[in-house]
Design a protein around this motif. Sequence first.
Motif, PDB file in Angstrom:
ATOM      1  N   PRO A 183      25.767  16.845  32.982  1.00 12.69           N
ATOM      2  CA  PRO A 183      26.693  16.037  33.778  1.00 12.69           C
ATOM      3  C   PRO A 183      27.975  16.781  34.132  1.00 12.69           C
ATOM      4  O   PRO A 183      28.519  16.606  35.227  1.00 12.69           O
ATOM      5  N   GLU A 184      28.452  17.624  33.230  1.00 11.07           N
ATOM      6  CA  GLU A 184      29.678  18.376  33.503  1.00 11.07           C
ATOM      7  C   GLU A 184      29.484  19.335  34.678  1.00 11.07           C
ATOM      8  O   GLU A 184      30.366  19.475  35.545  1.00 11.07           O
ATOM      9  N   VAL A 185      28.343  19.997  34.722  1.00 12.67           N
ATOM     10  CA  VAL A 185      28.043  20.902  35.836  1.00 12.67           C
ATOM     11  C   VAL A 185      27.920  20.099  37.132  1.00 12.67           C
ATOM     12  O   VAL A 185      28.391  20.524  38.194  1.00 12.67           O
ATOM     13  N   ALA A 186      27.294  18.922  37.043  1.00 15.14           N
ATOM     14  CA  ALA A 186      27.147  18.074  38.230  1.00 15.14           C
ATOM     15  C   ALA A 186      28.505  17.607  38.752  1.00 15.14           C
ATOM     16  O   ALA A 186      28.745  17.580  39.964  1.00 15.14           O
ATOM     17  N   LEU A 187      29.405  17.241  37.841  1.00 13.77           N
ATOM     18  CA  LEU A 187      30.739  16.801  38.259  1.00 13.77           C
ATOM     19  C   LEU A 187      31.487  17.920  38.976  1.00 13.77           C
ATOM     20  O   LEU A 187      32.145  17.691  39.998  1.00 13.77           O
ATOM     21  N   ALA A 188      31.377  19.131  38.449  1.00 13.43           N
ATOM     22  CA  ALA A 188      32.059  20.271  39.072  1.00 13.43           C
ATOM     23  C   ALA A 188      31.473  20.558  40.448  1.00 13.43           C
ATOM     24  O   ALA A 188      32.217  20.832  41.408  1.00 13.43           O
ATOM     25  N   ALA A 189      30.151  20.479  40.573  1.00  4.25           N
ATOM     26  CA  ALA A 189      29.507  20.723  41.865  1.00  4.25           C
ATOM     27  C   ALA A 189      29.906  19.657  42.877  1.00  4.25           C
ATOM     28  O   ALA A 189      30.175  19.960  44.053  1.00  4.25           O
ATOM     29  N   ARG A 190      29.941  18.426  42.420  1.00  4.90           N
ATOM     30  CA  ARG A 190      30.323  17.340  43.330  1.00  4.90           C
ATOM     31  C   ARG A 190      31.759  17.515  43.810  1.00  4.90           C
ATOM     32  O   ARG A 190      32.051  17.346  44.998  1.00  4.90           O
ATOM     33  N   GLU A 191      32.648  17.863  42.915  1.00  2.00           N
ATOM     34  CA  GLU A 191      34.037  18.054  43.323  1.00  2.00           C
ATOM     35  C   GLU A 191      34.165  19.197  44.324  1.00  2.00           C
ATOM     36  O   GLU A 191      34.865  19.068  45.340  1.00  2.00           O
ATOM     37  N   ARG A 192      33.472  20.299  44.082  1.00  5.57           N
ATOM     38  CA  ARG A 192      33.527  21.423  45.021  1.00  5.57           C
ATOM     39  C   ARG A 192      33.040  21.002  46.401  1.00  5.57           C
ATOM     40  O   ARG A 192      33.662  21.307  47.428  1.00  5.57           O
ATOM     41  N   GLY A 193      31.914  20.317  46.434  1.00 11.88           N
ATOM     42  CA  GLY A 193      31.356  19.893  47.708  1.00 11.88           C
ATOM     43  C   GLY A 193      32.232  18.904  48.433  1.00 11.88           C
ATOM     44  O   GLY A 193      32.386  18.970  49.658  1.00 11.88           O
ATOM     45  N   CYS A 194      32.827  17.985  47.678  1.00 14.61           N
ATOM     46  CA  CYS A 194      33.662  16.961  48.302  1.00 14.61           C
ATOM     47  C   CYS A 194      34.974  17.538  48.820  1.00 14.61           C
ATOM     48  O   CYS A 194      35.458  17.142  49.883  1.00 14.61           O
ATOM     49  N   VAL A 195      35.541  18.481  48.086  1.00 16.34           N
ATOM     50  CA  VAL A 195      36.756  19.141  48.564  1.00 16.34           C
ATOM     51  C   VAL A 195      36.464  19.948  49.823  1.00 16.34           C
ATOM     52  O   VAL A 195      37.235  19.917  50.795  1.00 16.34           O
ATOM     53  N   ALA A 196      35.331  20.642  49.836  1.00 12.06           N
ATOM     54  CA  ALA A 196      34.946  21.399  51.034  1.00 12.06           C
ATOM     55  C   ALA A 196      34.760  20.466  52.227  1.00 12.06           C
ATOM     56  O   ALA A 196      35.209  20.765  53.345  1.00 12.06           O
ATOM     57  N   ALA A 197      34.112  19.330  51.986  1.00 12.73           N
ATOM     58  CA  ALA A 197      33.895  18.370  53.071  1.00 12.73           C
ATOM     59  C   ALA A 197      35.211  17.759  53.540  1.00 12.73           C
ATOM     60  O   ALA A 197      35.445  17.608  54.740  1.00 12.73           O
ATOM     61  N   MET A 198      36.066  17.406  52.596  1.00 13.61           N
ATOM     62  CA  MET A 198      37.356  16.814  52.946  1.00 13.61           C
ATOM     63  C   MET A 198      38.184  17.801  53.769  1.00 13.61           C
ATOM     64  O   MET A 198      38.792  17.433  54.772  1.00 13.61           O
ATOM     65  N   ARG A 199      38.195  19.052  53.355  1.00 14.33           N
ATOM     66  CA  ARG A 199      38.948  20.062  54.104  1.00 14.33           C
ATOM     67  C   ARG A 199      38.365  20.245  55.505  1.00 14.33           C
ATOM     68  O   ARG A 199      39.102  20.399  56.484  1.00 14.33           O
ATOM     69  N   ALA A 200      37.048  20.234  55.593  1.00 15.22           N
ATOM     70  CA  ALA A 200      36.414  20.369  56.907  1.00 15.22           C
ATOM     71  C   ALA A 200      36.780  19.194  57.814  1.00 15.22           C
ATOM     72  O   ALA A 200      37.003  19.369  59.013  1.00 15.22           O
ATOM     73  N   GLY A 201      36.861  18.013  57.233  1.00 14.00           N
ATOM     74  CA  GLY A 201      37.199  16.833  58.020  1.00 14.00           C
ATOM     75  C   GLY A 201      38.667  16.758  58.394  1.00 14.00           C
ATOM     76  O   GLY A 201      39.020  16.363  59.505  1.00 14.00           O
ATOM     77  N   LEU A 202      39.526  17.152  57.471  1.00 10.16           N
ATOM     78  CA  LEU A 202      40.964  17.015  57.700  1.00 10.16           C
ATOM     79  C   LEU A 202      41.539  18.139  58.553  1.00 10.16           C
ATOM     80  O   LEU A 202      42.569  17.958  59.208  1.00 10.16           O
ATOM     81  N   GLY A 203      40.910  19.297  58.538  1.00  7.32           N
ATOM     82  CA  GLY A 203      41.460  20.413  59.302  1.00  7.32           C
ATOM     83  C   GLY A 203      42.850  20.774  58.820  1.00  7.32           C
ATOM     84  O   GLY A 203      43.093  20.891  57.617  1.00  7.32           O
ATOM     85  N   ASP A 204      43.783  20.925  59.750  1.00  7.90           N
ATOM     86  CA  ASP A 204      45.153  21.316  59.403  1.00  7.90           C
ATOM     87  C   ASP A 204      45.855  20.293  58.523  1.00  7.90           C
ATOM     88  O   ASP A 204      46.806  20.625  57.808  1.00  7.90           O
ATOM     89  N   LEU A 205      45.392  19.049  58.569  1.00  7.01           N
ATOM     90  CA  LEU A 205      46.026  18.001  57.754  1.00  7.01           C
ATOM     91  C   LEU A 205      45.793  18.228  56.259  1.00  7.01           C
ATOM     92  O   LEU A 205      46.513  17.670  55.428  1.00  7.01           O
ATOM     93  N   ALA A 206      44.785  19.019  55.913  1.00  7.11           N
ATOM     94  CA  ALA A 206      44.435  19.203  54.499  1.00  7.11           C
ATOM     95  C   ALA A 206      45.599  19.746  53.689  1.00  7.11           C
ATOM     96  O   ALA A 206      45.733  19.424  52.499  1.00  7.11           O
ATOM     97  N   ASP A 207      46.439  20.559  54.300  1.00  9.59           N
ATOM     98  CA  ASP A 207      47.554  21.166  53.579  1.00  9.59           C
ATOM     99  C   ASP A 207      48.901  20.543  53.944  1.00  9.59           C
ATOM    100  O   ASP A 207      49.953  21.152  53.742  1.00  9.59           O
ATOM    101  N   SER A 208      48.849  19.308  54.428  1.00 11.89           N
ATOM    102  CA  SER A 208      50.068  18.629  54.856  1.00 11.89           C
ATOM    103  C   SER A 208      50.719  17.885  53.694  1.00 11.89           C
ATOM    104  O   SER A 208      50.061  17.528  52.714  1.00 11.89           O
ATOM    105  N   PRO A 209      52.027  17.633  53.793  1.00  8.20           N
ATOM    106  CA  PRO A 209      52.704  16.830  52.759  1.00  8.20           C
ATOM    107  C   PRO A 209      52.103  15.429  52.628  1.00  8.20           C
ATOM    108  O   PRO A 209      52.166  14.832  51.554  1.00  8.20           O
TER     109      PRO A 209
END
Length: 279
Positions: free
Chosen positions: A89-115
Motif C-alpha cells: 500500500p505504501e508503494v501504491a500511495l507514492a505512485a498515486r501521488e506522483r501520478g496525480c501531481v503530474a496530472a494536476m500540473r498538466a491541467g493547471l499549466g502556469d497556474l500550478a506554481d501560482s500563489p
Amino acid sequence: MSHPTSRTSPETARRLFPLVGTLHEVAYSQHMHDEFVPLGARNYWDSYFAGRAAPLGQAPAEVVHAAFYNFGPGEVARHIPYVWTLMTPEVALAARERGCVAAMRAGLGDLADSPGVVRAGELAERAAYSAPTDGRVLYAGLRSLTPPEEPVARLWHAVTLLREHRGDGHNVALVAEGIGGLEAHMLLAIDFGMEPEKFGRIHHLPAPLLAEVLGGLQERGLVTASKEFTGAGRATKDRIEALTDALAAPAYDVLSEAEVEELILLLEPLAAAVTAADL
C-alpha cells in the motif's frame, strides 16, 4: 428530516463539491495509471483499486467493496488482493501521488506554481483535517497519512480528503434510504436523463443483474415503467442529496465565512483549467 448542526450551510457545501471533485478527479487520469504500469498493473482498474484502497492497508476485497459501496458483485475481488502481490500500500500511495501531481500540473499549466495554489492548499488542508471521522472509513484512512508539503501535492491531497469525506457521507445517506450502490448509479443516470442500464459505471454488468436492480426500484415505486422518477423517487433522490450536503458541511466550519468564499474563488479558476485540459 433533521440534519447535523453546522455553521456552514449545506448550500455552501454543494457549491464546493464540483470544485473539490474536479481537482480530486485527476486521480482517475492516464497520468495516474502510467505510474502503476511499471509496478505490474494489468489494466486501469488494478491502478484504481491499488491507489484508492491503499489508505485502508491490505484490507480484503469485502472491506474495500463495503467502503467504496458502488461496485458490482465480484468487481473489487478481481483486483484486491491481487494488487498487493505486486506492491505494498505504501508503494501504491507514492505512485498515486506522483501520478496525480503530474496530472494536476498538466491541467493547471502556469497556474500550478501560482500563489493561488499555495493559499488554496492551506485553506483546503485546514478544512480537510478538521472534519469528523465518525462512520467515514475511507476518509479516516486518508487522514491518517502524513500530508505532502509540495504545494500541488498538498492541494491534491487536501481536496481528496474533502472529496472522500463527502463520499463517505453520501454512502451514509444512501444506506439511510435503503439505496444500494448499483441502485444509486441508476438513480443518478435517471437524474441525468439517461437510460439507467447504459450508465457508464454499470453498463458493462450482466444484463440480468441490471434488470433485477431496475426492477427493484420499480417495485418500490421509485421509478416508472418508462424509467423516469416517480414522485417518491424524486423525493428520495432529493433527500439523499440534501443529507449528503449537510454531512459534508461541517468540514468547512473551521474556516470563517470570508475564508470559505476565498477558497471558492481560488478553486474556481483551478477547476476550470483542469476541466479545459480534459485529462
